[in-house]
Motif scaffolding. Structure first.
Motif, PDB file in Angstrom:
ATOM      1  N   GLY A   1       0.819  -1.202   0.000  1.00 53.98           N
ATOM      2  CA  GLY A   1       0.000   0.000   0.000  1.00 53.98           C
ATOM      3  C   GLY A   1       0.852   1.250   0.000  1.00 53.98           C
ATOM      4  O   GLY A   1       1.982   1.264   0.472  1.00 53.98           O
ATOM      5  N   THR A   2       0.303   2.295  -0.576  1.00 52.94           N
ATOM      6  CA  THR A   2       0.978   3.583  -0.613  1.00 52.94           C
ATOM      7  C   THR A   2       0.005   4.664  -0.139  1.00 52.94           C
ATOM      8  O   THR A   2      -1.164   4.390   0.119  1.00 52.94           O
ATOM      9  N   GLY A   3       0.529   5.859  -0.027  1.00 48.53           N
ATOM     10  CA  GLY A   3      -0.319   6.956   0.429  1.00 48.53           C
ATOM     11  C   GLY A   3      -0.173   7.209   1.910  1.00 48.53           C
ATOM     12  O   GLY A   3       0.489   6.470   2.644  1.00 48.53           O
ATOM     13  N   LYS A   4      -0.855   8.272   2.363  1.00 49.70           N
ATOM     14  CA  LYS A   4      -0.727   8.697   3.752  1.00 49.70           C
ATOM     15  C   LYS A   4      -1.277   7.670   4.730  1.00 49.70           C
ATOM     16  O   LYS A   4      -0.743   7.463   5.813  1.00 49.70           O
ATOM     17  N   GLY A   5      -2.371   6.992   4.345  1.00 51.28           N
ATOM     18  CA  GLY A   5      -2.966   6.006   5.242  1.00 51.28           C
ATOM     19  C   GLY A   5      -2.029   4.852   5.519  1.00 51.28           C
ATOM     20  O   GLY A   5      -1.856   4.434   6.671  1.00 51.28           O
ATOM     21  N   ALA A   6      -1.384   4.340   4.469  1.00 48.02           N
ATOM     22  CA  ALA A   6      -0.453   3.224   4.638  1.00 48.02           C
ATOM     23  C   ALA A   6       0.777   3.657   5.426  1.00 48.02           C
ATOM     24  O   ALA A   6       1.314   2.890   6.233  1.00 48.02           O
ATOM     25  N   ALA A   7       1.219   4.902   5.205  1.00 46.18           N
ATOM     26  CA  ALA A   7       2.388   5.402   5.936  1.00 46.18           C
ATOM     27  C   ALA A   7       2.073   5.550   7.421  1.00 46.18           C
ATOM     28  O   ALA A   7       2.892   5.201   8.275  1.00 46.18           O
ATOM     29  N   ARG A   8       0.890   6.040   7.730  1.00 47.08           N
ATOM     30  CA  ARG A   8       0.488   6.179   9.142  1.00 47.08           C
ATOM     31  C   ARG A   8       0.391   4.821   9.819  1.00 47.08           C
ATOM     32  O   ARG A   8       0.780   4.658  10.980  1.00 47.08           O
ATOM     33  N   GLN A   9      -0.113   3.827   9.088  1.00 41.88           N
ATOM     34  CA  GLN A   9      -0.224   2.494   9.658  1.00 41.88           C
ATOM     35  C   GLN A   9       1.164   1.915   9.943  1.00 41.88           C
ATOM     36  O   GLN A   9       1.385   1.272  10.979  1.00 41.88           O
ATOM     37  N   ALA A  10       2.118   2.166   9.032  1.00 40.85           N
ATOM     38  CA  ALA A  10       3.483   1.691   9.239  1.00 40.85           C
ATOM     39  C   ALA A  10       4.074   2.291  10.507  1.00 40.85           C
ATOM     40  O   ALA A  10       4.713   1.596  11.303  1.00 40.85           O
ATOM     41  N   ARG A  11       3.821   3.575  10.727  1.00 44.33           N
ATOM     42  CA  ARG A  11       4.361   4.241  11.929  1.00 44.33           C
ATOM     43  C   ARG A  11       3.709   3.681  13.185  1.00 44.33           C
ATOM     44  O   ARG A  11       4.378   3.525  14.222  1.00 44.33           O
ATOM     45  N   ARG A  12       2.418   3.378  13.122  1.00 46.94           N
ATOM     46  CA  ARG A  12       1.742   2.786  14.284  1.00 46.94           C
ATOM     47  C   ARG A  12       2.317   1.408  14.604  1.00 46.94           C
ATOM     48  O   ARG A  12       2.316   0.982  15.757  1.00 46.94           O
ATOM     49  N   ASP A  13       2.827   0.735  13.588  1.00 45.81           N
ATOM     50  CA  ASP A  13       3.427  -0.585  13.770  1.00 45.81           C
ATOM     51  C   ASP A  13       4.902  -0.512  14.171  1.00 45.81           C
ATOM     52  O   ASP A  13       5.600  -1.545  14.185  1.00 45.81           O
ATOM     53  N   GLY A  14       5.392   0.685  14.462  1.00 43.39           N
ATOM     54  CA  GLY A  14       6.783   0.835  14.880  1.00 43.39           C
ATOM     55  C   GLY A  14       7.765   0.830  13.731  1.00 43.39           C
ATOM     56  O   GLY A  14       8.949   0.542  13.920  1.00 43.39           O
ATOM     57  N   MET A  15       7.299   1.171  12.547  1.00 42.77           N
ATOM     58  CA  MET A  15       8.139   1.193  11.357  1.00 42.77           C
ATOM     59  C   MET A  15       8.251   2.620  10.821  1.00 42.77           C
ATOM     60  O   MET A  15       7.418   3.484  11.108  1.00 42.77           O
TER      61      MET A  15
ATOM     62  N   GLN B   1       9.678  -0.275   4.350  1.00 48.46           N
ATOM     63  CA  GLN B   1       9.586   0.190   5.729  1.00 48.46           C
ATOM     64  C   GLN B   1      10.721  -0.436   6.519  1.00 48.46           C
ATOM     65  O   GLN B   1      11.123  -1.568   6.268  1.00 48.46           O
ATOM     66  N   ILE B   2      11.248   0.350   7.458  1.00 50.87           N
ATOM     67  CA  ILE B   2      12.381  -0.072   8.280  1.00 50.87           C
ATOM     68  C   ILE B   2      11.992   0.081   9.744  1.00 50.87           C
ATOM     69  O   ILE B   2      11.377   1.093  10.122  1.00 50.87           O
ATOM     70  N   PRO B   3      12.302  -0.891  10.596  1.00 49.14           N
ATOM     71  CA  PRO B   3      11.999  -0.740  12.022  1.00 49.14           C
ATOM     72  C   PRO B   3      12.560   0.571  12.575  1.00 49.14           C
ATOM     73  O   PRO B   3      13.718   0.916  12.319  1.00 49.14           O
ATOM     74  N   PHE B   4      11.723   1.292  13.317  1.00 47.86           N
ATOM     75  CA  PHE B   4      12.121   2.612  13.830  1.00 47.86           C
ATOM     76  C   PHE B   4      13.426   2.539  14.616  1.00 47.86           C
ATOM     77  O   PHE B   4      14.329   3.359  14.412  1.00 47.86           O
ATOM     78  N   ASN B   5      13.555   1.575  15.517  1.00 47.79           N
ATOM     79  CA  ASN B   5      14.751   1.495  16.367  1.00 47.79           C
ATOM     80  C   ASN B   5      16.023   1.271  15.554  1.00 47.79           C
ATOM     81  O   ASN B   5      17.087   1.806  15.874  1.00 47.79           O
ATOM     82  N   VAL B   6      15.907   0.469  14.486  1.00 47.61           N
ATOM     83  CA  VAL B   6      17.064   0.208  13.631  1.00 47.61           C
ATOM     84  C   VAL B   6      17.500   1.481  12.917  1.00 47.61           C
ATOM     85  O   VAL B   6      18.690   1.835  12.908  1.00 47.61           O
ATOM     86  N   LEU B   7      16.536   2.179  12.316  1.00 43.30           N
ATOM     87  CA  LEU B   7      16.868   3.408  11.598  1.00 43.30           C
ATOM     88  C   LEU B   7      17.376   4.484  12.546  1.00 43.30           C
ATOM     89  O   LEU B   7      18.354   5.192  12.241  1.00 43.30           O
ATOM     90  N   PHE B   8      16.759   4.610  13.700  1.00 45.87           N
ATOM     91  CA  PHE B   8      17.163   5.634  14.663  1.00 45.87           C
ATOM     92  C   PHE B   8      18.609   5.417  15.110  1.00 45.87           C
ATOM     93  O   PHE B   8      19.396   6.362  15.232  1.00 45.87           O
TER      94      PHE B   8
END
Length: 218
Positions: free
Chosen positions: A15-29, A45-52
């Motif tokens: 999925g693409t778009g703002k909705g899919a991006a928001r869902q990825a962030r809610r999943d910790g990505m 998508q990359i795990p937030f902790n890994v990228l950080f």
């Protein structure tokens, strides 16, 4: 070619778009996109902790990465942008660009110093002071040098190594136009202190001699 190109592991994002991006962030990505290289853009998508952790290590945008996405061939990429939250300053999206072998990129290349035993300054007790352990060079993605070699043969105390005095790998050039310092051979602290003391003793002796002459004349 540099032997160690670090891996950057990501997942393909459905999925693409703002909705899919928001869902990825809610999943910790952290959502992202891979573009360029005459191929279709690939949502990832990359795990937030890994990228950080990668971002905190520094030079994320100037590092060549080997992107690994399950179901796709490994590809070399470089980061073109990391979008951040305006309040928390945390990553919210990243853009990665695929590289052709002929693509010009700026990367930090490590510096290796050789023949220290052939440097008179070091034999006398001088200390090699490294100002730049890495130098940023413009090079092609298909021909990235592993290192820059600095030969210390013949260098004495107070000699300076600048970028113009180094033989750079073929096809590369510094990103900085001026002639900057890479390293120098400085005098050891004990030697500098003893030199200062000797100068002080000579001055004191001269003062005593002058005072003695004045007393004799009186």
């Amino acid at each position: 070619m540099a032997g160690e190109i670090p891996d950057l592991v990501a997942l393909e994002r459905t999925g693409t778009g703002k909705g899919a991006a928001r869902q990825a962030r809610r999943d910790g990505m952290v959502p992202g996109i891979v573009f360029g290289g005459d191929k279709e853009p690939l949502p990832i998508q990359i795990p937030f902790n890994v990228l950080f952790k990668r971002l905190k290590a520094g030079r994320f945008k100037s590092t060549l990465w080997n992107l690994k996405v399950d179901g796709h061939e490994d590809v070399r990429v470089i980061c073109r942008d990391v979008q951040r939250d305006v309040v928390k300053d945390l990553p919210t999206h990243l853009d990665l660009m695929r590289l052709r072998r002929t693509t010009k990129i700026a990367l930090f290349i490590p510096v290796e110093f050789i023949n220290e035993e052939e440097a008179p300054g070091i034999k006398k007790g001088g200390v090699l002071t490294v100002v730049r352990p890495e130098v940023e060079l413009m090079c092609t993605a298909g021909d990235i040098p592993e290192k820059i070699t600095v030969d210390l043969t013949g260098l004495n105390i107070n000699d300076v190594v600048t970028i113009s005095s180094v033989d750079l790998p073929a096809g590369t050039k510094p990103t900085i136009d001026r002639d900057f310092v890479i390293a120098n051979i400085s005098a050891p602290t004990g030697l500098s202190s003893s030199d200062d003391e000797e100068e002080g003793e000579e001055v004191a002796a001269d003062e005593v001699e002058v005072v003695g002459q004045e007393e004799a004349e009186e």
